[in-house]
Design a protein around this motif. Structure first.
Motif, short mmCIF file in Angstrom:
data_model
loop_
_atom_site.label_atom_id
_atom_site.label_comp_id
_atom_site.label_asym_id
_atom_site.label_seq_id
_atom_site.Cartn_x
_atom_site.Cartn_y
_atom_site.Cartn_z
N THR A 51 38.91 38.38 54.98
CA THR A 51 38.93 39.74 54.42
C THR A 51 37.99 39.86 53.22
OG1 THR A 51 41.22 40.04 55.12
CG2 THR A 51 40.40 41.52 53.42
N LEU A 52 38.00 38.84 52.37
CA LEU A 52 37.14 38.86 51.19
C LEU A 52 35.67 38.91 51.58
CD1 LEU A 52 38.79 36.30 48.74
CD2 LEU A 52 38.65 38.77 48.49
N PHE A 53 35.25 37.99 52.43
CA PHE A 53 33.82 37.91 52.77
C PHE A 53 33.39 39.05 53.69
CE2 PHE A 53 34.54 33.48 51.44
CZ PHE A 53 33.53 33.36 50.52
N GLY A 54 34.35 39.78 54.24
CA GLY A 54 34.02 40.97 55.02
C GLY A 54 34.02 42.23 54.19
N SER A 55 34.41 42.11 52.92
CA SER A 55 34.46 43.27 52.03
C SER A 55 33.12 43.49 51.35
CB SER A 55 35.55 43.06 50.97
OG SER A 55 35.45 44.01 49.94
N SER A 56 32.59 44.70 51.46
CA SER A 56 31.31 45.01 50.83
C SER A 56 31.42 44.95 49.31
CB SER A 56 30.83 46.40 51.27
OG SER A 56 31.76 47.40 50.89
N VAL A 57 32.61 45.30 48.78
CA VAL A 57 32.80 45.26 47.33
C VAL A 57 32.76 43.82 46.83
CG1 VAL A 57 34.32 45.88 45.42
CG2 VAL A 57 34.19 47.35 47.43
N PHE A 58 33.43 42.91 47.55
CA PHE A 58 33.43 41.50 47.12
C PHE A 58 32.03 40.90 47.27
CE2 PHE A 58 34.21 36.91 47.81
CZ PHE A 58 34.80 36.63 46.59
#
Length: 307
Positions: A59-66
């Motif tokens: 989820t983290l590495f798929g988040s544009s914000v992260f």
């Protein structure tokens, strides 16, 4: 006798070792374990955790914000770090060159470090970057630089640059003091010999001062790296509800743990996801230190290798 000596050493080391295990190791292990679970609130007991495996990391590495937060921290670490350490070296060399009023200038450079970060950032936002009556607006108008006077320092596209200027102002003095202490401790023989041979100030800086300060410079880089990866206060204060511009991993972790808006959306509360961010940050710190040890070999490292 030997047994008594070991008991003596153990009795002195035991309290420190216990404190390290309690304060550092236990939270680190718990954070790593928590990162593999879906945890709604950070105060939830272990029996309320739900095992999700690597889902938090996906989820983290798929988040544009992260992803943007990682890109921001990379710019802070490399670009801002190079600028701050270069300025600190220039100021340190000037302060150790026999300039009059050395104590005054050193105190002025370090002064931002004794001011609250919140107060310092507020000063920049309200009295320097303000688009109506800020210092930059007044100064550039007085100089007749209309384009610079009209520059919107707090616009979303310029907010990261403004934050970096403010952060550099508050950081340079700390590294100046470290480098000044290092330069003052260098043997003067090399400098005097270079002067007699006709070497200029720039050549002496790059061929004598910097090589002899390798240990100090390495420690400055380590300190800067730890501070950059844990970048939080300036990012929060310069957000203006445009977190994508200034977001960093620690800010992102805070937002998903305590439920603040991230970018244009509201983050789902997930302490497990926040723990995953913490693990990534911890890995980044370890990698930075390993890379620095491989790239910069100091005298202490070489002596340790010989022993």
């Amino acid at each position: 006798m030997k047994r008594n000596r070991r008991l003596f050493i153990f009795s002195f080391l035991a309290p420190a070792v216990f404190c390290v295990l309690l304060v550092f190791l236990y939270p680190a292990v718990r954070t790593v374990i928590m990162s593999f679970f879906d945890v709604r609130f950070i105060t939830d007991s272990v029996d309320q955790w739900t095992m999700v495996g690597l889902e938090n990391y996906r989820t983290l590495f798929g988040s544009s914000v992260f992803q943007r937060s990682l890109w921001n921290i990379l710019k802070i670490w490399i670009i801002e770090g190079a600028a701050v350490l270069a300025l600190a070296m220039i100021f340190a060399v000037i302060l150790t060159s026999g300039i009059k009023g050395k104590g005054f200038f050193r105190a002025m450079l370090y002064l931002p470090n004794v001011i609250s970060v919140v107060a310092l950032a507020t000063m920049w936002l309200q009295y320097v970057f303000n688009n109506q009556y800020g210092l930059f607006k007044s100064l550039f108008t007085w100089l007749g630089w209309d384009a610079m006077a009209a520059f919107q320092w707090t616009a979303p596209e310029n907010l990261f640059l403004s934050m970096m200027i403010a952060y550099a102002f508050g950081s340079v003095g700390f590294y100046v003091l470290i480098l000044v202490a290092g330069i003052d401790g260098l043997p003067k023989d090399y400098e005097e010999a270079a002067k007699l041979d006709g070497a200029g100030a720039v050549r002496r800086l790059f061929y004598i001062t910097i090589p002899l300060l390798k240990d100090i410079i390495k420690r400055c880089i380590v300190l800067w790296s730890a501070g950059a990866i844990g970048f939080f206060v300036y990012s929060s204060l310069f957000s203006f509800n445009t977190e994508m511009a200034t977001v960093t991993p620690i800010v992102y972790m805070y937002e998903i743990v305590f439920g603040k808006a991230v970018g244009a959306t509201t983050a789902k509360l997930n302490a497990g996801g926040g723990a995953a961010v913490g693990v990534i940050v911890m890995v980044l710190v370890l990698l930075v230190n390993v890379v620095l040890n491989l790239l910069i070999k100091t005298e202490s490292d070489q002596k340790g290798g010989e022993d």
